[in-house]
Design an enzyme around this catalytic site. Structure first.
Site, mmCIF file in Angstrom:
data_model
loop_
_atom_site.group_PDB
_atom_site.id
_atom_site.type_symbol
_atom_site.label_atom_id
_atom_site.label_comp_id
_atom_site.label_asym_id
_atom_site.label_seq_id
_atom_site.Cartn_x
_atom_site.Cartn_y
_atom_site.Cartn_z
ATOM 1 N N ARG A 4 0.841 -1.193 0.000
ATOM 2 C CA ARG A 4 0.000 0.000 0.000
ATOM 3 C C ARG A 4 0.877 1.244 0.000
ATOM 4 O O ARG A 4 1.865 1.314 0.729
ATOM 5 C CB ARG A 4 -0.931 0.007 1.217
ATOM 6 N N GLU A 15 -6.104 -1.083 15.680
ATOM 7 C CA GLU A 15 -6.758 -2.075 14.822
ATOM 8 C C GLU A 15 -5.771 -3.133 14.353
ATOM 9 O O GLU A 15 -4.671 -2.816 13.902
ATOM 10 C CB GLU A 15 -7.369 -1.379 13.600
ATOM 11 N N SER A 19 -9.996 -6.151 10.358
ATOM 12 C CA SER A 19 -11.218 -5.490 9.916
ATOM 13 C C SER A 19 -12.017 -6.493 9.104
ATOM 14 O O SER A 19 -11.506 -7.051 8.128
ATOM 15 C CB SER A 19 -10.867 -4.259 9.072
ATOM 16 N N ARG A 57 0.921 -6.460 12.733
ATOM 17 C CA ARG A 57 0.265 -5.821 13.872
ATOM 18 C C ARG A 57 0.062 -6.822 15.013
ATOM 19 O O ARG A 57 0.103 -6.448 16.179
ATOM 20 C CB ARG A 57 -1.049 -5.195 13.431
#
Length: 423
Positions: A260, A347, A350, A389
């Site tokens: 990304r 987060e 998702s 993460r």
């Protein structure tokens, strides 16, 4: 993609639904162009009927030995007008499709109103936050002190927002991905896939990444795209397919690198691994019958939660508000892990139900019975979970005062039985 027939049936309702996302009324403009297209097609049909009649008359005239030149001239004239109408209809159809492609999905009614993440709603919180007898450090402080996380080396190789992991941390990242894949395939019924990291424009468009988010992804010089998530190739497996009812649900997973540009994240999370140009993620994708997508959304989210529970990490489930729900989602749950080094929830997963939004864009359908019309499927996607993460959460929650890191019991078999990570 939106259903144009539904828009025609209730333009006010369409505008009201999108207003929850802060979108100005668009139905009138879209329908005006649609009306021009439909009128052009109607005129085209009428001219085609007239031209067919002229052709029959000219043929009869030639058989009778009479002059057909006037009929032939009129037919040629009609052909020119028909070409113009066909081009007009095609242009308006393209304009309507572009307009609809840039509009986000309609939200489910239970999605709460709100502007941003501050208005998201806590569904539940699980796990206990650890009490540290020292001030906990952030993951990059721990990793750099151990000599196992090197941002300077990555910057030399690739620039900012990359990292080089060494030794035990490189193995920990690999272990987390393997652990998640084993859990989802052996206990949650997902079928593992190895997918291309480069996809074509159609795959990106079908999964609502184009045209809206072209600046968020990397495109190669030959027009292919580095995947921002394995959702793109996994969901696109059913593009342009008509699936038999017995083949649903389809549940697939992949561990892949994701890429990304983070064009919209300037200045955010510049330290550490939270926001990288390249990262590893286990993706979950489901393709289901429309009546089953709500239950599948809960099932998928529970699968992601199980990862955090097996790792004994404190987390909470959030129902995203209207202003924070992603472009293609009708409803989204975020899972946030507690990071003691940051003293913040962040987060790590998702999970979204897109309903038929992606299916319409990629023409993915199913046939409920042996005969009858095909209908659009519902697609869902979720992180199961973001490996980097998850590693951050493990490092910060399992840190010791001396900077070493305990290994969660669930991961120890994947690390050769090691129970602690040291320098």
């Amino acid at each position: 993609m939106h259903d144009l027939r539904a828009l025609r049936a209730d333009p006010a309702g369409f505008d009201t639904a999108l207003a929850r996302r802060g979108i100005a009324p668009v139905a009138a403009a879209v329908l005006a162009r649609d009306e021009v297209r439909r009128r052009a097609l109607t005129d085209l049909q009428e001219l085609q009927s007239r031209r067919n009649a002229l052709s029959k008359q000219a043929g009869q005239a030639r058989r009778d030995g009479t002059d057909s030149s006037a009929l032939d001239a009129e037919s040629v004239s009609l052909k020119g007008e028909m070409d113009r109408l066909q081009q007009e209809a095609a242009a308006e159809d393209a304009a309507v499709r572009v307009a609809l492609a840039e509009l986000p999905n309609r939200l489910d009614e239970e999605v709460p109103d709100g502007r941003d993440e501050a208005d998201n709603v806590v569904v539940h919180e699980r796990g206990l936050r650890r009490n540290f007898e020292f001030t906990p450090k952030q993951h990059y402080e721990l990793g750099e002190a151990l000599g196992l996380m090197d941002f300077a080396a990555a910057s030399k190789l690739s620039g900012s927002r990359f990292v080089v992991l060494r030794g035990a941390l490189a193995r920990l990242e690999r272990a987390l991905g393997q652990f998640m894949l084993d859990l989802h395939t052996e206990e949650h019924g997902y079928v593992e896939h190895a997918v291309p990291l480069l996809v074509n424009e159609a795959a990106m468009y079908g999964t609502d990444k184009l045209p809206k988010f072209a600046d968020q992804s990397f495109c190669t010089t030959d027009g292919r795209w580095l995947i921002p998530t394995a959702e793109v190739p996994l969901t696109s497996l059913v593009a342009d397919e008509i699936l038999a009812a017995g083949s649903l649900p389809i549940r697939v997973t992949a561990l892949s690198a994701c890429f990304r540009s983070e064009a919209g994240a300037a200045g955010r999370d510049t330290r550490g691994m939270l926001r990288q140009h390249q990262f590893m993620k286990v993706e979950l994708v489901s393709v289901v019958e429309p009546d089953h997508s709500d239950a599948e959304h809960e099932r998928m989210t529970r699968a992601a939660e199980t990862v955090l529970e097996r790792l004994d990490l404190p987390y909470r489930r959030m129902l995203l508000c209207a202003g924070d729900t992603g472009f293609g989602a009708a409803r989204t749950y975020d899972l946030e892990a507690w990071l003691p080094g940051q003293q913040a929830w962040r987060e790590v997963s998702s999970c979204s139900n897109t309903r038929d939004f992606q299916a319409r864009r990629m023409n993915a359908r199913w046939r409920p019975g042996a005969s009858g019309p095909a209908e659009f499927v519902h697609t869902l996607n979720g992180s199961g979970i973001a490996v980097g993460r998850a590693m951050i959460a493990v490092m910060e929650n399992y840190q010791r005062a001396d900077g070493r890191i305990d290994v969660p019991v669930a991961l120890q078999p994947y690390l050769g039985g090691a129970s602690i990570i040291g320098a």
